[in-house]
Design a protein around this motif. Structure first.
Motif, PDB file in Angstrom:
ATOM      1  N   GLY A   1      38.853 -29.677  25.412  1.00  0.00           N
ATOM      2  CA  GLY A   1      38.805 -30.963  24.717  1.00  0.00           C
ATOM      3  C   GLY A   1      39.204 -32.144  25.588  1.00  0.00           C
ATOM      4  O   GLY A   1      38.931 -33.300  25.249  1.00  0.00           O
ATOM      5  N   PHE A   2      39.832 -31.870  26.745  1.00  0.00           N
ATOM      6  CA  PHE A   2      40.289 -32.956  27.619  1.00  0.00           C
ATOM      7  C   PHE A   2      39.243 -33.398  28.633  1.00  0.00           C
ATOM      8  O   PHE A   2      39.494 -34.334  29.395  1.00  0.00           O
ATOM      9  CB  PHE A   2      41.544 -32.506  28.403  1.00  0.00           C
ATOM     10  N   MET A   3      38.104 -32.687  28.694  1.00  0.00           N
ATOM     11  CA  MET A   3      37.181 -32.984  29.804  1.00  0.00           C
ATOM     12  C   MET A   3      35.724 -32.732  29.426  1.00  0.00           C
ATOM     13  O   MET A   3      35.454 -32.010  28.461  1.00  0.00           O
ATOM     14  CB  MET A   3      37.551 -32.124  31.014  1.00  0.00           C
ATOM     15  N   PRO A   4      34.797 -33.318  30.210  1.00  0.00           N
ATOM     16  CA  PRO A   4      33.389 -32.964  30.003  1.00  0.00           C
ATOM     17  C   PRO A   4      33.175 -31.531  30.486  1.00  0.00           C
ATOM     18  O   PRO A   4      33.869 -31.080  31.398  1.00  0.00           O
ATOM     19  CB  PRO A   4      32.621 -33.941  30.909  1.00  0.00           C
ATOM     20  N   GLY A   5      32.217 -30.813  29.907  1.00  0.00           N
ATOM     21  CA  GLY A   5      32.064 -29.390  30.240  1.00  0.00           C
ATOM     22  C   GLY A   5      30.653 -28.967  30.540  1.00  0.00           C
ATOM     23  O   GLY A   5      30.024 -28.294  29.730  1.00  0.00           O
ATOM     24  N   PRO A   6      30.133 -29.348  31.715  1.00  0.00           N
ATOM     25  CA  PRO A   6      28.775 -28.912  32.047  1.00  0.00           C
ATOM     26  C   PRO A   6      28.628 -27.402  31.878  1.00  0.00           C
ATOM     27  O   PRO A   6      29.553 -26.656  32.194  1.00  0.00           O
ATOM     28  CB  PRO A   6      28.609 -29.319  33.526  1.00  0.00           C
ATOM     29  N   LEU A   7      27.501 -26.986  31.376  1.00  0.00           N
ATOM     30  CA  LEU A   7      27.141 -25.584  31.063  1.00  0.00           C
ATOM     31  C   LEU A   7      27.762 -25.079  29.754  1.00  0.00           C
ATOM     32  O   LEU A   7      27.431 -23.992  29.294  1.00  0.00           O
ATOM     33  CB  LEU A   7      27.474 -24.617  32.218  1.00  0.00           C
ATOM     34  N   MET A   8      28.698 -25.862  29.194  1.00  0.00           N
ATOM     35  CA  MET A   8      29.178 -25.573  27.826  1.00  0.00           C
ATOM     36  C   MET A   8      29.441 -26.931  27.171  1.00  0.00           C
ATOM     37  O   MET A   8      30.431 -27.126  26.484  1.00  0.00           O
ATOM     38  CB  MET A   8      30.484 -24.763  27.851  1.00  0.00           C
ATOM     39  N   ALA A   9      28.536 -27.861  27.442  1.00  0.00           N
ATOM     40  CA  ALA A   9      28.807 -29.270  27.153  1.00  0.00           C
ATOM     41  C   ALA A   9      29.056 -29.546  25.666  1.00  0.00           C
ATOM     42  O   ALA A   9      29.977 -30.297  25.317  1.00  0.00           O
ATOM     43  CB  ALA A   9      27.658 -30.127  27.674  1.00  0.00           C
ATOM     44  N   ALA A  10      28.247 -28.932  24.805  1.00  0.00           N
ATOM     45  CA  ALA A  10      28.406 -29.215  23.369  1.00  0.00           C
ATOM     46  C   ALA A  10      29.712 -28.615  22.864  1.00  0.00           C
ATOM     47  O   ALA A  10      30.395 -29.204  22.016  1.00  0.00           O
ATOM     48  CB  ALA A  10      27.219 -28.666  22.593  1.00  0.00           C
ATOM     49  N   TYR A  11      30.075 -27.441  23.380  1.00  0.00           N
ATOM     50  CA  TYR A  11      31.348 -26.829  22.963  1.00  0.00           C
ATOM     51  C   TYR A  11      32.516 -27.720  23.385  1.00  0.00           C
ATOM     52  O   TYR A  11      33.403 -28.018  22.569  1.00  0.00           O
ATOM     53  CB  TYR A  11      31.502 -25.425  23.566  1.00  0.00           C
ATOM     54  N   TYR A  12      32.522 -28.161  24.639  1.00  0.00           N
ATOM     55  CA  TYR A  12      33.616 -29.021  25.116  1.00  0.00           C
ATOM     56  C   TYR A  12      33.692 -30.298  24.259  1.00  0.00           C
ATOM     57  O   TYR A  12      34.773 -30.745  23.887  1.00  0.00           O
ATOM     58  CB  TYR A  12      33.404 -29.402  26.589  1.00  0.00           C
ATOM     59  N   ALA A  13      32.526 -30.864  23.993  1.00  0.00           N
ATOM     60  CA  ALA A  13      32.494 -32.099  23.194  1.00  0.00           C
ATOM     61  C   ALA A  13      33.031 -31.833  21.789  1.00  0.00           C
ATOM     62  O   ALA A  13      33.747 -32.665  21.209  1.00  0.00           O
ATOM     63  CB  ALA A  13      31.072 -32.649  23.147  1.00  0.00           C
ATOM     64  N   SER A  14      32.714 -30.656  21.231  1.00  0.00           N
ATOM     65  CA  SER A  14      33.202 -30.347  19.876  1.00  0.00           C
ATOM     66  C   SER A  14      34.729 -30.261  19.876  1.00  0.00           C
ATOM     67  O   SER A  14      35.397 -30.697  18.933  1.00  0.00           O
ATOM     68  CB  SER A  14      32.571 -29.053  19.334  1.00  0.00           C
ATOM     69  N   LYS A  15      35.294 -29.722  20.951  1.00  0.00           N
ATOM     70  CA  LYS A  15      36.753 -29.568  21.005  1.00  0.00           C
ATOM     71  C   LYS A  15      37.434 -30.911  21.282  1.00  0.00           C
ATOM     72  O   LYS A  15      38.592 -31.118  20.906  1.00  0.00           O
ATOM     73  CB  LYS A  15      37.127 -28.510  22.046  1.00  0.00           C
ATOM     74  N   SER A  16      36.712 -31.807  21.930  1.00  0.00           N
ATOM     75  CA  SER A  16      37.224 -33.152  22.123  1.00  0.00           C
ATOM     76  C   SER A  16      37.333 -33.868  20.760  1.00  0.00           C
ATOM     77  O   SER A  16      38.304 -34.590  20.491  1.00  0.00           O
ATOM     78  CB  SER A  16      36.255 -33.896  23.054  1.00  0.00           C
ATOM     79  N   TYR A  17      36.353 -33.636  19.900  1.00  0.00           N
ATOM     80  CA  TYR A  17      36.400 -34.204  18.545  1.00  0.00           C
ATOM     81  C   TYR A  17      37.649 -33.718  17.808  1.00  0.00           C
ATOM     82  O   TYR A  17      38.378 -34.501  17.187  1.00  0.00           O
ATOM     83  CB  TYR A  17      35.131 -33.808  17.766  1.00  0.00           C
ATOM     84  N   VAL A  18      37.905 -32.404  17.902  1.00  0.00           N
ATOM     85  CA  VAL A  18      39.080 -31.826  17.213  1.00  0.00           C
ATOM     86  C   VAL A  18      40.359 -32.481  17.745  1.00  0.00           C
ATOM     87  O   VAL A  18      41.240 -32.883  16.970  1.00  0.00           O
ATOM     88  CB  VAL A  18      39.159 -30.286  17.425  1.00  0.00           C
ATOM     89  N   LEU A  19      40.442 -32.608  19.067  1.00  0.00           N
ATOM     90  CA  LEU A  19      41.638 -33.173  19.692  1.00  0.00           C
ATOM     91  C   LEU A  19      41.843 -34.633  19.276  1.00  0.00           C
ATOM     92  O   LEU A  19      42.925 -35.021  18.818  1.00  0.00           O
ATOM     93  CB  LEU A  19      41.499 -33.052  21.222  1.00  0.00           C
ATOM     94  N   ARG A  20      40.795 -35.438  19.426  1.00  0.00           N
ATOM     95  CA  ARG A  20      40.939 -36.877  19.156  1.00  0.00           C
ATOM     96  C   ARG A  20      41.140 -37.167  17.667  1.00  0.00           C
ATOM     97  O   ARG A  20      41.921 -38.060  17.312  1.00  0.00           O
ATOM     98  CB  ARG A  20      39.714 -37.652  19.682  1.00  0.00           C
ATOM     99  N   LEU A  21      40.457 -36.429  16.806  1.00  0.00           N
ATOM    100  CA  LEU A  21      40.667 -36.634  15.369  1.00  0.00           C
ATOM    101  C   LEU A  21      42.126 -36.314  15.030  1.00  0.00           C
ATOM    102  O   LEU A  21      42.800 -37.085  14.333  1.00  0.00           O
ATOM    103  CB  LEU A  21      39.718 -35.738  14.553  1.00  0.00           C
ATOM    104  N   SER A  22      42.619 -35.195  15.544  1.00  0.00           N
ATOM    105  CA  SER A  22      43.998 -34.783  15.237  1.00  0.00           C
ATOM    106  C   SER A  22      44.981 -35.842  15.728  1.00  0.00           C
ATOM    107  O   SER A  22      45.924 -36.210  15.006  1.00  0.00           O
ATOM    108  CB  SER A  22      44.320 -33.444  15.919  1.00  0.00           C
TER     109      SER A  22
END
Ligand code: NAP
Length: 261
Positions: A140-161
């Protein structure tokens, strides 16, 4: 729940981190409501915990109606803890990954997490009591090439929280929201994502054991393991393009499990 100190709803309890939360919370005088799709795994877990200490509410969380049904069915137990844990990853170049699988991932990792978070937080704020743990990831703290949508989804969880944590403090509420950001944990996660890990993960027991005390204390950000805390710090300080290079290096080193892709 009468006779127990707490009552926790745990999503993704049929395996890995969620299963471990169910076991360890039940040892702390907590009645546990376990959810997932794999009913056989949930029944086995319930036998292990004890039928009088545990309830099963199966749910397909990619469906918003099921999220609301889970919340409604658990209401009579008057939960005061939510472990918003269900989630999965998807590996591959963005142009090659399956759109429908990715949308399902967004539905579970983001939409279901959001719906349950909101429904429970409203109840907890009304009672001025409760703890919510949203499971993000160091991803959730970084962009994640090759798992980009997963990383972005975890960034949403982190920032919303983190946003809601501040709302609660500013309003003087006693309710607390924690966000868990582990690095690799040895569970079914990699297999479901169609990959073999690059780093050896910590055990689910260790991850949850570290997290539970912090959750009860109301700590906002929970990162088990010093190494992962340093990676998260590096990702916060580095320009996004540098962090993306780092995660590309890690993701590229993962082996694809052809049969699961
Ligand atoms: N393991 C890691 O390295 C790692 C690192 C950072 C963060 N995380 C996060 O930790 C959380 C738990 O993952 P895990 O490592 O414990 O993986 P896991 O062993 O694969 O467990 C995932 C859980 O999510 C549930 N789930 C998945 N899709 C679902 C759906 N559509 N509806 C309902 N439940 C669903 C699964 O239940 P059913 O199979 O019964 O549906 C399972 O219980 C995830 O949010 C993951 O992103 C994991």
């Amino acid at each position: 729940m009468e006779g127990f100190r707490h009552c926790a709803v745990i999503t993704g309890a049929s395996s890995g981190i969620g299963r471990e939360f169910a076991l360890q919370l039940s040892e702390r005088d907590c009645f546990v409501i376990i959810s997932g799709r794999n009913v056989q795994a949930l029944e086995e877990l319930r036998s292990e915990i004890g039928e009088d200490r545990c309830e099963i509410i199966p749910a397909e969380l990619s469906n918003t109606r099921s999220c609301i049904d889970l919340y409604a069915s658990a209401k009579k137990y008057d939960p005061d803890i939510l472990i918003n844990n269900a989630g999965f990853g998807l590996y591959g170049e963005f142009t090659e990954t399956s759109l429908s699988k990715e949308l399902e991932m967004i539905d579970v990792n983001i939409k279901a997490m959001h719906v349950l978070f909101k429904l429970y937080l409203k109840d907890f704020v009304k009672k001025d009591k409760g703890r919510i743990l949203n499971v993000s990831s160091v991803a959730g703290f970084m962009p994640g090439p090759l798992m980009a949508a997963y990383y972005a989804s975890k960034s949403y969880v982190l920032r919303l929280s983190q946003g809601i944590q501040t709302e609660l403090v500013k309003s003087g509420s006693k309710v607390r929201v924690s966000v868990l950001c582990p690095g690799p944990v040895d569970t079914e996660f990699n297999k479901r994502a169609g990959i073999e890990g690059f780093f050896k993960g910590i055990g689910a027991f260790e991850c949850v054991d570290y997290t539970i005390d912090k959750l009860f204390k109301g700590k906002g950000l929970i990162i088990p393991s010093l190494k992962i805390r340093l990676i998260a710090l590096g990702a916060k300080l580095a320009p996004a393009v540098v962090a993306a290079e780092g995660s590309y290096y890690v993701q590229r080193g993962k082996k694809r499990l052809e049969e699961d892709v």
